[in-house]
Design an enzyme around this catalytic site. Structure first.
Site, PDB file in Angstrom:
ATOM      1  N   GLU A 171     106.519  27.088  21.043  1.00 40.16           N
ATOM      2  CA  GLU A 171     107.164  28.340  21.520  1.00 40.16           C
ATOM      3  C   GLU A 171     108.187  28.005  22.207  1.00 40.16           C
ATOM      4  OE1 GLU A 171     103.940  30.449  23.389  1.00 40.16           O
ATOM      5  OE2 GLU A 171     103.094  31.353  21.612  1.00 40.16           O
ATOM      6  N   GLU A 369      99.641  30.382  15.217  1.00 43.65           N
ATOM      7  CA  GLU A 369      98.596  30.834  16.225  1.00 43.65           C
ATOM      8  C   GLU A 369      98.374  32.429  16.092  1.00 43.65           C
ATOM      9  OE1 GLU A 369      99.379  30.228  20.290  1.00 43.65           O
ATOM     10  OE2 GLU A 369     100.175  28.375  20.173  1.00 43.65           O
TER      11      GLU A 369
HETATM   12  C1  BG6 Z   1     100.473  31.048  23.020  1.00 35.59           C
HETATM   13  C2  BG6 Z   1     100.256  29.906  23.509  1.00 35.59           C
HETATM   14  O1  BG6 Z   1     101.503  31.900  23.384  1.00 35.59           O
HETATM   15  O2  BG6 Z   1      99.453  32.021  23.426  1.00 35.59           O
HETATM   16  C3  BG6 Z   1      99.186  29.292  23.894  1.00 35.59           C
HETATM   17  O3  BG6 Z   1     101.095  28.695  22.691  1.00 35.59           O
HETATM   18  C4  BG6 Z   1      98.210  30.492  24.380  1.00 35.59           C
HETATM   19  O4  BG6 Z   1      99.131  27.852  24.339  1.00 35.59           O
HETATM   20  C5  BG6 Z   1      98.240  31.583  23.488  1.00 35.59           C
HETATM   21  O5  BG6 Z   1      96.930  29.764  24.842  1.00 35.59           O
HETATM   22  C6  BG6 Z   1      97.518  32.868  24.095  1.00 35.59           C
HETATM   23  O6  BG6 Z   1      97.562  33.070  25.331  1.00 35.59           O
HETATM   24  P1  BG6 Z   1      96.599  33.090  26.468  1.00 35.59           P
HETATM   25  O7  BG6 Z   1      97.561  33.092  27.534  1.00 35.59           O
HETATM   26  O8  BG6 Z   1      95.725  34.421  26.267  1.00 35.59           O
HETATM   27  O9  BG6 Z   1      95.896  31.966  26.381  1.00 35.59           O
END
Ligand code: BG6
Length: 471
Positions: A171, A369
């Site tokens: 990101e 993701e």
């Molecule tokens: C993404 C990141 O932005 O979001 C991850 O690459 C992160 O590292 C994921 O865990 C979800 O966000 P969060 O804060 O709910 O864990």
């Protein structure tokens, strides 16, 4: 969906592995965050003895990777997006690589190979040796370029025959949202906004040069491998059909396109000048930098997708925004529901994001993701009935199918975040659960750490087996 579609899961070393100071690993930027990236930041670059740090335990993957990978295999995944902890390979970021760190990842990759699970590896996922922040001030210092290149070369040379896909930075567009974890940029809030912007965009420039070097190095030495850039696909809607709102939306999307445009085309976009000028930034570009960037055009784009925003992010130009406001934006979208953590749920937005990127570049896109952070309840008979997670993932996968089958987007794969529960990046809570596999730890690290298959585990297995044909 393509026949060889890469179905998988995605995790990050600092959120999953634990063992933060074992076998020679050095402290990383993540290791000093007790409150997550969106929370309160420590005043000093150190670990306070009276605080609890959930990243130090993570989900204890470091000690349990064999059992975990066996479960991943049982879920039927074809690929596993993971990251290497830079601070495990180079504990201070300089000097010689840590043999034990290399051995650990070698074991992980061999275990994956045993099950024919393809690793997709991010070189730097919200983690870097803390020493590089203390000594050099993180990515705003161009010294980081050569240190990152050395690290990248070390692991790519070592693992090129086990890892076919590499991602340079997680990101990268979030360097201006959460600058400490995405760029090791530490501000004590005495800096002006313009000074912060200078550090962030100079840091991004150094990452462009270093990332391009990796692409070029791989293309020259291991042409069978693929290297991608990665952004958080947080595209935006215009607040209304007022022309000014449409213009604000274009500018908001440029906060993401600035990164993909440069990595995909091998040069800064034309709008970079006005974009940076508005932020009070003049980049220091050294001889050879732009040439290097031109040699580093990526093979694919990786994108995380969680939510959309409404432009502009800061409609009233408030002097101060919390990290969360900067990430999610201040204007609410009245048409969409939100998660338990206030993140907008927008499956159609995923189809839109895929189309926006594909229309612009026509490069394969990995959905690196996507997932729902939610509280799970363990029933008395040891089950987790997470229908909400199935619904969330199903709604999003349906849109991926439309993008692929109807719109013709070349979607390389889908790696759901996070397959197995891990510590949240923004809140440092493990109770913000994303996995299809439950990990029995709470936010204070109590629990057995046992793994339990949630209902969504069986559901995702069926999705993969059928290549999503039943939805
Ligand atoms: C993404 C990141 O932005 O979001 C991850 O690459 C992160 O590292 C994921 O865990 C979800 O966000 P969060 O804060 O709910 O864990």
């Amino acid at each position: 969906m393509l026949e060889n579609f890469l179905w998988g899961i995605a995790t990050a070393a600092n959120q999953l592995e634990g063992a933060w100071n074992e076998d020679g690993k050095g402290p990383s930027t993540a290791d000093i965050l007790y409150d997550g990236t969106a929370g309160e930041y420590p005043k000093e670059l150190k670990v306070y003895p009276d605080k609890y740090y959930s990243y130090h335990l993570g989900s204890d993957f470091y000690h349990r990777y064999k059992q975990d990978i066996q479960l991943f295999n049982e879920m039927g995944i074809k690929c596993y997006r993971m990251s290497i902890a830079w601070s495990r390979i180079f504990p201070t970021g300089e000097g010689e690589p840590n043999k034990k760190g290399i051995e650990f990842y070698n074991n992980v990759f061999k275990e994956l190979k045993k099950y024919n699970i393809i690793p997709i590896v991010t070189l730097s996922h919200y983690e870097m040796p803390l020493e590089l922040v203390k000594k050099y001030g993180g990515w705003k210092n161009r010294k980081l370029i050569s240190l990152y290149e050395k690290y990248a070369k070390t692991v790519i040379d070592k693992f090129h025959d086990l890892v076919p896909y590499w991602i340079t930075f997680n990101e990268m567009n979030f360097i201006s949202t959460i600058p400490f974890c995405a760029g090791g940029l530490w501000f004590d809030n005495n800096e002006s906004e313009a000074d912060k912007n200078k550090a962030m965009f100079q840091g991004a420039h150094h990452q462009f040069v270093a990332g391009a070097w990796v692409v070029d190095y791989v293309h020259n030495n291991y042409p069978e491998l693929k290297v991608g850039c990665m952004v958080c696909g947080t595209f935006s809607y215009a607040n209304s059909c007022k022309p000014q709102d449409a213009w604000d939306q274009i500018n908001c999307d440029r906060e993401t396109f600035y990164y993909t445009d440069t990595f995909v085309r091998g040069h800064y976009p034309k709008y970079a000048k006005s974009f940076l000028r508005e932020k009070g930034v003049t980049l220091k570009i050294e001889e050879g930098d732009l040439e290097q960037i031109s040699k580093g055009k990526v093979d694919f784009i990786a994108m995380s997708y969680y939510f959309t925003r409404v432009a502009p992010i800061n409609p009233n130009n408030d002097a101060y925004l919390t990290n969360n406001e900067r990430m999610l934006g201040k204007i609410k979208n009245p048409y969409l529901k939100v998660s338990q953590w206030g993140w907008v749920i927008d499956p159609v937005g995923l189809r839109i994001a895929l189309n926006k990127l594909y229309d612009r570049y026509e490069l394969p896109i990995l959905i690196a993701e996507n997932g729902l952070g939610a509280h799970d309840t363990l029933t008395a008979d040891g089950k987790i009935h997470d229908d909400y997670r199935k619904e969330f993932l199903e709604a999003h996968i349906k849109e991926v199918k439309k993008a692929s089958d109807i719109d013709g987007v070349d979607v390389l794969g889908y790696t759901s975040w996070s397959g197995i529960d891990l510590v949240s990046a923004t809140s440092a809570q493990i109770s913000k659960r994303y996995g299809q596999i439950y990990v029995d730890y709470d936010d204070d690290g109590h629990g057995t750490g046992n793994r339990i298959k949630k209902d969504s585990f069986y559901w995702y297995k069926r999705i993969i087996e059928s290549n999503a044909s039943e939805i």
